[in-house]
Design a protein around this motif. Structure first.
Motif, PDB file in Angstrom:
ATOM      1  N   ARG A   1       0.517  -1.651  -0.251  1.00 55.94           N
ATOM      2  CA  ARG A   1       0.171   0.275   0.061  1.00 55.94           C
ATOM      3  C   ARG A   1       0.726   1.915   0.275  1.00 55.94           C
ATOM      4  O   ARG A   1       0.538   2.480  -0.512  1.00 55.94           O
ATOM      5  CB  ARG A   1      -1.062   0.056   1.261  1.00 55.94           C
ATOM      6  N   LEU A   2       2.216   0.766   0.671  1.00 56.83           N
ATOM      7  CA  LEU A   2       2.972   2.396   0.049  1.00 56.83           C
ATOM      8  C   LEU A   2       3.797   2.406  -0.496  1.00 56.83           C
ATOM      9  O   LEU A   2       3.622   3.644  -0.923  1.00 56.83           O
ATOM     10  CB  LEU A   2       3.971   2.393   1.703  1.00 56.83           C
TER      11      LEU A   2
ATOM     12  N   ARG B   1       1.610   4.717  -3.199  1.00 51.45           N
ATOM     13  CA  ARG B   1       1.465   5.879  -2.800  1.00 51.45           C
ATOM     14  C   ARG B   1       2.342   6.511  -3.774  1.00 51.45           C
ATOM     15  O   ARG B   1       3.458   6.673  -3.388  1.00 51.45           O
ATOM     16  CB  ARG B   1       1.480   6.517  -0.982  1.00 51.45           C
ATOM     17  N   PRO B   2       1.709   8.147  -3.666  1.00 48.82           N
ATOM     18  CA  PRO B   2       2.718   9.440  -4.239  1.00 48.82           C
ATOM     19  C   PRO B   2       3.956  10.070  -3.373  1.00 48.82           C
ATOM     20  O   PRO B   2       3.996  11.539  -3.785  1.00 48.82           O
ATOM     21  CB  PRO B   2       2.034  10.276  -5.080  1.00 48.82           C
ATOM     22  N   ARG B   3       4.521   9.325  -2.493  1.00 48.80           N
ATOM     23  CA  ARG B   3       5.271  10.485  -1.247  1.00 48.80           C
ATOM     24  C   ARG B   3       6.140   8.661  -1.185  1.00 48.80           C
ATOM     25  O   ARG B   3       6.802   7.807  -1.146  1.00 48.80           O
ATOM     26  CB  ARG B   3       4.854   9.892  -0.045  1.00 48.80           C
TER      27      ARG B   3
ATOM     28  N   THR C   1       8.760   6.316   0.147  1.00 46.47           N
ATOM     29  CA  THR C   1       8.361   5.167   1.300  1.00 46.47           C
ATOM     30  C   THR C   1       9.699   5.545   2.594  1.00 46.47           C
ATOM     31  O   THR C   1       8.786   4.941   3.233  1.00 46.47           O
ATOM     32  CB  THR C   1       9.227   3.918   0.796  1.00 46.47           C
TER      33      THR C   1
ATOM     34  N   GLN D   1       7.401   7.598   4.740  1.00 41.79           N
ATOM     35  CA  GLN D   1       6.215   6.447   5.215  1.00 41.79           C
ATOM     36  C   GLN D   1       6.248   5.619   6.729  1.00 41.79           C
ATOM     37  O   GLN D   1       5.138   5.608   6.889  1.00 41.79           O
ATOM     38  CB  GLN D   1       4.723   6.121   3.389  1.00 41.79           C
TER      39      GLN D   1
END
Length: 260
Positions: free
Chosen positions: A93-94, A97-99, A101, A104
């Motif tokens: 799931r991480l 995401r557009p960030r 790792t 996160q």
């Protein structure tokens, strides 16, 4: 960083939903290192010095390394508990995401109950510095702040390396505790009291010596210390963190989902 602080705020509010548990855990975290420090105190009461180092000099070493560890354990706990994300498939799931790792995973878990350990370390730091007048100069106080900051970098780097292993082992390996808990216990004393192989390992491989021993030579006006070594050697913590992040990046590229 805005997102990171939002993560922090969410976790803090979550943990404060059970305030009694939070405060009891924080008190417990205060007393766990307190007994270690008490043992150090009684040792100096009995023997007076440790190879030329006084009680308050070693107490300063103790305070720096425990303060660094408590900050890293509070703010980088996501990497220490990373195996749970891999096992449950949460890391998948991480990845979508557009960030970054790293950001996160850092924000996935915080341990604010470590404030007890943090408070104990601050008390010891203030007590030791107040009894070491040679530390009271602007350059030395700045060096002291750099020591703590780079200690955080080293412990965080170790947590990252241990988390990276989970890409291949899935479950976390307890061997990492040798370098976190074990390194903390060793680095709370001046490194020159250990055998030469140990001294070199914790200077050039995992550079705890760059966080405590070498800067302390400058802070405490030891013969081997100098302004250059006092200011520059704490940067060894930042240099240690950089390859840890590169190893993490390589691990992410080789990640295969557990299918959970």
């Amino acid at each position: 960083m805005k997102l990171y602080f939002q993560y922090m705020s969410i976790h803090f509010r979550s943990q404060m939903q059970y305030r009694t548990s939070f405060f009891l855990l924080s008190i417990g975290q205060f007393f766990i290192p307190f007994f270690v420090f008490a043992g150090m105190y009684f040792m100096f009461e009995r023997f007076g010095q440790l190879q030329g180092w006084s009680f308050f000099e070693v107490a300063l070493c103790y305070a720096v390394i425990h303060l660094s560890f408590s900050l890293s354990e509070s703010l980088a706990r996501g990497f220490d508990a990373f195996s749970a994300l891999v096992v449950a498939g949460g890391f998948d799931r991480l990845l979508v995401r557009p960030r970054n790792t790293v950001l996160q995973v850092l924000g996935s878990k915080f341990e604010f109950t470590r404030i007890g350990r943090l408070l104990q370390s601050i008390i010891v730091l203030i007590w030791s510095v107040s009894n070491l007048p040679q530390v009271w100069s602007l350059s030395k106080l700045l060096t002291l702040a750099f020591m703590v900051l780079n200690g955080v970098f080293i412990f965080t780097g170790i947590f990252i390396l241990a988390a990276t292993l989970c890409f291949w082992t899935v479950q976390g390996l307890e061997v990492a505790n040798v370098f976190t808990d074990g390194g903390r216990e060793m680095a709370q004393y001046p490194l020159h009291i250990y055998e030469r192989p140990v001294f070199k390992f914790f200077t050039f491989i995992i550079p705890f010596g760059c966080v405590t021993y070498y800067p302390l030579l400058y802070l405490l006006d030891k013969e081997e210390g100098s302004l250059l070594s006092g200011i520059l050697t704490p940067l060894g913590g930042a240099l240690f963190l950089l390859p840890c992040l590169l190893v993490w990046r390589a691990g992410v590229k080789h990640y295969h989902s557990t299918g959970s």
